[in-house]
Design an enzyme around this catalytic site. Structure first.
Site: not given
Ligand code: NAD
Length: 473
Positions: A67-68, A73, A97, A109, A365
């Site tokens: 949550h940094h 996503k 990534k 994910k 995205s």
């Protein structure tokens, strides 16, 4: 007592590389442990009623690794291999990534443990809508919280069902469209998202083979022209990667699918093979090349570039020593295990790591999410203005010089950028910049592999982000 072999865990594999990268940085051990852990793990069961009145209980997951940065996503995977360790590993990869390619998201994910091929569209719709409502219940989805996307076994159709379900539960949320990306264009998707991951794979490989110093080490010439490529998995990522590599002059000599592969030293026409696959659900009976029943063996066939674009854990300590490719482009997530990576270093194989190579998907995205939040498509406001400005500029040059431009020249200069042009430009910029940065860090710090260099870049960015919050010393 016999030796107990530890089960493969993608999450542990990812954590091991993070430790290897941390050696090159000065990070507080507490901060490192925090970065490595998954912040929130949501595991749930839900029923599916079949048309014949029977019920199945399905297992779903959503893991938010870091949550940094918010929102988090990451894609949603439908596969019978989905389990907690896999989803955790994939979520962690998303964090690194995004940091590597400088996209302001934490990683996440999700997945449902099903073989999507065993369900019809109506059942998949029920599963997807139910999965989404489970996420909504626990606040595990939303444009400011957690934004899923397609992954293995899901695509634009599933993303449509997700956004529709989310909007039904949140009718007043003006940013609701940004709750998921990879949507069809008609559902506020973005032009170019479908191709994005595969195009990013192509750009990343193109950049890797453009560096003469690195190609000399491998005994390869620079450029894609004439390079022999084998691709595993002709799904979304594999198909577009193969298509763009072929268009850039590479020869695709092999394509492996789960139910057989095609090998043709003379080159495979990717468009023709894809059409055949769509019609026949496989390559059996394809009129050109040789059909290979045991397609996994194709991973060890001689070629310049091997592109695993299906699933993780396909190049392991069992087959790594037989790999004959000079370059492995990890289009899928986690196709090369850590044990295999060690063997490949000794064999002087260049592995372009997944967290970099398939970052095109999350990059575009991100553009889609920005478009949804701003509620205007890219290029819409400035396109005509730019065209008029350039027309006037060309006219002044023609008047001043007495020369005239050809219609083609005019068209090239005057044509305003479309949404697709801008998306591709942003994707290319992201992939090119990230590759050369990662490669320069590898060289400047004397790091053995691109993967560890990629993690080093990512880890440093995440650490800075935590440090700026003042939580760690
Ligand atoms: P997909 O479902 O569209 O395609 C996967 C393909 O692999 C299918 O054609 C499938 O039949 C094939 N396959 C399955 N098992 C196989 C086997 N044993 N041997 C050979 N082929 C096999 O999925 P995708 O979206 O292309 O994703 C592929 C990989 O890329 C996954 O690891 C995913 O996490 C990763 N990825 C996807 C995206 C994206 O935007 N779709 C983004 C980043 C990473």
């Amino acid at each position: 007592m016999g030796e107990v072999k530890e089960e493969y865990s993608l999450f542990k594999d990812v954590s091991k590389v993070v430790d290897l990268a941390a050696v090159y940085l000065d990070i507080h051990p507490g901060l490192l442990s925090q970065i490595k852990e998954c912040n929130s793990i949501y595991k749930f069961h839900f029923p599916l009623r079949n048309d014949d009145g029977t019920y199945e209980v399905l297992k779903g997951y959503r893991v938010q690794h870091s949550h940094h940065k918010l929102p988090v996503k990451g894609g949603i995977r439908y596969s019978s291999f989905v389990d907690e360790e896999e989803v955790k590993g994939l979520a962690a990869l998303m964090t690194y990534k995004c940091a590597l390619v400088n996209i302001p998201y934490g990683g996440a994910k999700g997945g449902v443990s099903i073989d999507p091929n065993k369900y019809n569209a109506t059942q998949l719709e029920r599963i997807t809508r139910r999965y989404t409502s489970e996420l909504i219940k626990k606040n595990f989805i939303g444009p400011a919280i957690d934004v899923p996307a397609p992954d293995y076994g899901t695509g634009a159709r599933e993303m449509s069902w997700i956004v529709d379900t989310y909007e039904a539960f949140n009718p007043n949320a003006i940013n609701a469209k940004g709750c998921v990306t990879g949507k069809p264009l008609s559902q506020h998707g973005i032009d170019g998202r479908t191709e994005a991951t595969g195009m990013g794979v192509y750009i990343g490989i193109r950049e890797a083979v453009s560096v003469k110093e690195d190609m000399d080490v491998l005994g390869l010439t620079t450029g894609l022209g004439g390079k022999k490529v084998i691709v595993q998995g002709l799904g979304n990522v594999g198909y577009y990667a193969a298509k763009y590599l072929q268009e850039a002059g590479a020869t695709i000599i092999g394509v492996a699918e789960y139910n057989g592969g095609i090998f043709d030293e003379g080159g495979i026409d990717i468009e023709a093979l894809k059409s055949f696959q769509v019609k026949n659900k496989g390559f059996k009976g394809y009129p050109k090349g040789n059909f290979v029943e045991e397609s996994a063996e194709m991973l060890t066939y001689p070629c310049d570039i091997l592109v695993p674009a299906a699933l993780e854990n396909v190049i392991t300590e069992k087959n790594a020593s037989q790999i004959q490719a000079k370059i492995i482009g990890e289009a899928a997530n986690g196709p090369v295990t850590q044990e295999a990576a060690q063997i490949l270093i000794e064999k002087n194989v260049l592995v372009i790591p997944d967290m970099y190579l398939n970052a095109g998907g999350v990059t575009v995205s991100y553009f889609e999410w920005l478009k949804n939040l701003s509620r205007v498509s890219f290029g819409k406001l400035e396109k005509r203005y730019d065209m008029k400005k350039y027309e006037a500029l060309l006219e002044s040059i023609e008047n001043a010089t007495g020369d005239t431009f050809t219609d083609e020249q005019k068209d090239l200069i005057v044509r305003g950028a479309s949404e697709r042009d801008l998306v591709n430009s942003g994707l290319e910029e992201t992939m090119v910049t990230a590759y050369h940065h990662m490669n320069s860090v590898r060289k400047s710090k004397g790091i053995k592999t691109l993967r560890i260099a990629a993690f080093t870049v990512a880890l440093e960015r995440i650490a800075v982000s935590y440090l700026d919050l003042g939580i760690f010393p």
